[in-house]
Write an enzyme that holds these catalytic residues in place. Structure first.
Site, PDB file in Angstrom:
ATOM      1  N   ASN A   9       0.876  -1.170   0.000  1.00 56.13           N
ATOM      2  CA  ASN A   9       0.000   0.000   0.000  1.00 56.13           C
ATOM      3  C   ASN A   9       0.914   1.221   0.000  1.00 56.13           C
ATOM      4  OD1 ASN A   9      -1.768   2.062   0.456  1.00 56.13           O
ATOM      5  ND2 ASN A   9      -2.383   1.406   2.523  1.00 56.13           N
ATOM      6  N   LYS A  11       0.209   4.267  -0.301  1.00 61.55           N
ATOM      7  CA  LYS A  11      -0.396   5.480   0.288  1.00 61.55           C
ATOM      8  C   LYS A  11      -0.142   6.670  -0.639  1.00 61.55           C
ATOM      9  CE  LYS A  11      -0.131   3.232   4.715  1.00 61.55           C
ATOM     10  NZ  LYS A  11      -0.058   3.290   6.160  1.00 61.55           N
ATOM     11  N   HIS A  95      -9.414   1.117   4.891  1.00 59.60           N
ATOM     12  CA  HIS A  95      -8.148   1.326   5.586  1.00 59.60           C
ATOM     13  C   HIS A  95      -8.366   2.289   6.754  1.00 59.60           C
ATOM     14  CE1 HIS A  95      -4.033   2.520   6.443  1.00 59.60           C
ATOM     15  NE2 HIS A  95      -3.684   1.387   5.866  1.00 59.60           N
ATOM     16  N   GLU A  97      -6.750   4.713   7.766  1.00 62.38           N
ATOM     17  CA  GLU A  97      -6.549   6.135   7.439  1.00 62.38           C
ATOM     18  C   GLU A  97      -7.795   6.710   6.765  1.00 62.38           C
ATOM     19  OE1 GLU A  97      -2.795   5.527   5.472  1.00 62.38           O
ATOM     20  OE2 GLU A  97      -1.959   4.964   7.412  1.00 62.38           O
ATOM     21  N   GLU A 167      -5.122  -4.861  10.558  1.00 64.18           N
ATOM     22  CA  GLU A 167      -4.101  -3.832  10.748  1.00 64.18           C
ATOM     23  C   GLU A 167      -4.352  -3.113  12.074  1.00 64.18           C
ATOM     24  OE1 GLU A 167      -2.370  -2.698   6.587  1.00 64.18           O
ATOM     25  OE2 GLU A 167      -3.835  -1.209   7.226  1.00 64.18           O
ATOM     26  N   GLY A 173       2.816   2.473  10.677  1.00 62.27           N
ATOM     27  CA  GLY A 173       3.754   3.577  10.504  1.00 62.27           C
ATOM     28  C   GLY A 173       4.461   3.990  11.781  1.00 62.27           C
ATOM     29  N   SER A 213       3.796  -2.029  10.240  1.00 61.70           N
ATOM     30  CA  SER A 213       5.253  -2.072  10.425  1.00 61.70           C
ATOM     31  C   SER A 213       5.872  -3.428  10.083  1.00 61.70           C
ATOM     32  CB  SER A 213       5.633  -1.647  11.853  1.00 61.70           C
ATOM     33  OG  SER A 213       5.205  -0.310  12.100  1.00 61.70           O
TER      34      SER A 213
HETATM   35  P1  13P Z   1       3.238   0.457   7.604  1.00 65.49           P
HETATM   36  O1  13P Z   1       3.759  -0.825   7.007  1.00 65.49           O
HETATM   37  O2  13P Z   1       3.950   1.674   7.109  1.00 65.49           O
HETATM   38  O3  13P Z   1       3.133   0.385   9.091  1.00 65.49           O
HETATM   39  O4  13P Z   1       1.718   0.613   7.052  1.00 65.49           O
HETATM   40  C1  13P Z   1       0.845  -0.435   7.144  1.00 65.49           C
HETATM   41  C2  13P Z   1      -0.385  -0.096   6.385  1.00 65.49           C
HETATM   42  O5  13P Z   1      -1.120   0.803   6.741  1.00 65.49           O
HETATM   43  C3  13P Z   1      -0.659  -0.860   5.160  1.00 65.49           C
HETATM   44  O6  13P Z   1      -1.953  -0.615   4.687  1.00 65.49           O
END
Ligand code: 13P
Length: 251
Positions: A9, A11, A95, A97, A167, A173, A213
């Site tokens: 992903n 982003k 997601h 976010e 997740e 992150g 992560s």
């Molecule tokens: P990270 O791997 O940067 O923690 O992000 C995970 C994520 O949100 C994947 O959709």
């Protein structure tokens, strides 16, 4: 045996030029392997570049979101059929976010899942708890409610086409990964929830990815858990060596 999925992903990273470079590097370093499927999910404007760069490979492309309506006056939105006709096979939905910054509810995510399915896209549906929920011992309640809300109106045929991603929001992150045991516990819980709603066959087949992560140094242990069937990777998917490093730990 469930085929693993290693999905990136991206982003809001990588313009078209950067997308071509990253896809080229992934393509060069990847050897097709029946044990897993690789997916990259770039931002909308970079999807054509990714599709072109990866044509002729077994690496799939996905969107990161889509509108809940099929077309119309929805300024700034992108439809399921636009993703599909741009060459996407998958779409990430729900997601954290999107929930956090765009107030997406389980009901709205459910509508998107239905539309994605009827359009021919395969949804990667995300669930996960925030730190307050985990600390208060509410992880299973929260994840279970998200699951029930999203899939309330989705039948077994539709559900079986989905991929799930657990997740934990506090691990995204932040560099804080759930331990393999913590992740496995929730994955197992989700599989049980699937079995209750859709039956053992659906539960056995469903791929449940872990996200938060994940990197080459922790993916071996995470991916060796019985109910973890791959990764949804943010930061580490932005470098070919890390992304491929994770896929190389699939056993
Ligand atoms: P990270 O791997 O940067 O923690 O992000 C995970 C994520 O949100 C994947 O959709």
């Amino acid at each position: 045996m469930r085929q693993y999925i290693i999905a990136g992903n991206w982003k809001m990273h990588k313009d078209s030029t950067e997308t071509r470079e990253l896809c080229e590097a992934i393509r060069k370093g990847h050897t097709p392997d029946s044990r897993f499927e690789l997916i990259v999910c770039p931002p909308f404007t970079s999807i054509p570049a990714a599709v072109e760069s990866l044509s002729g490979t077994d690496i799939a492309v996905g969107g990161q979101n889509m509108c809940w309506e099929s077309e119309g006056a929805f300024t700034g939105e992108v439809s399921a059929s636009m993703l599909l006709t741009s060459g996407c096979k998958y779409v990430i939905l729900g997601h954290s976010e999107r929930r956090q910054y765009f107030s997406e509810s389980d009901q709205l995510i459910g509508k998107k899942v239905q539309l994605a399915l009827s359009s021919g896209l395969l949804p990667i549906v995300c669930v996960g708890e925030v730190i307050e929920d985990r600390e208060a011992g509410r992880t299973e309640d929260v994840v279970g409610n998200q699951f029930d809300g999203i899939f309330a109106d989705i039948d077994k045929t539709g559900f079986d086409k989905c991929v799930l991603a657990y997740e934990p929001v506090w691990a995204i992150g932040t560099g804080k990964t759930a331990t393999p045991e913590m992740a496995e516990e929730v994955h197992k819980f989700i599989r049980g929830r699937i079995a209750s709603k859709y039956g053992d066959e659906s539960a056995d087949k469903m791929r449940i990815l872990y996200g938060g992560s994940m990197k080459p140094s922790n993916s071996t242990e995470l991916l060796s858990q019985p109910d973890i069937d791959g990764g949804l990777i943010g930061g580490a998917s932005l470098k070919a060596e890390n992304f491929l490093g994770i896929s190389s730990t699939v056993k």
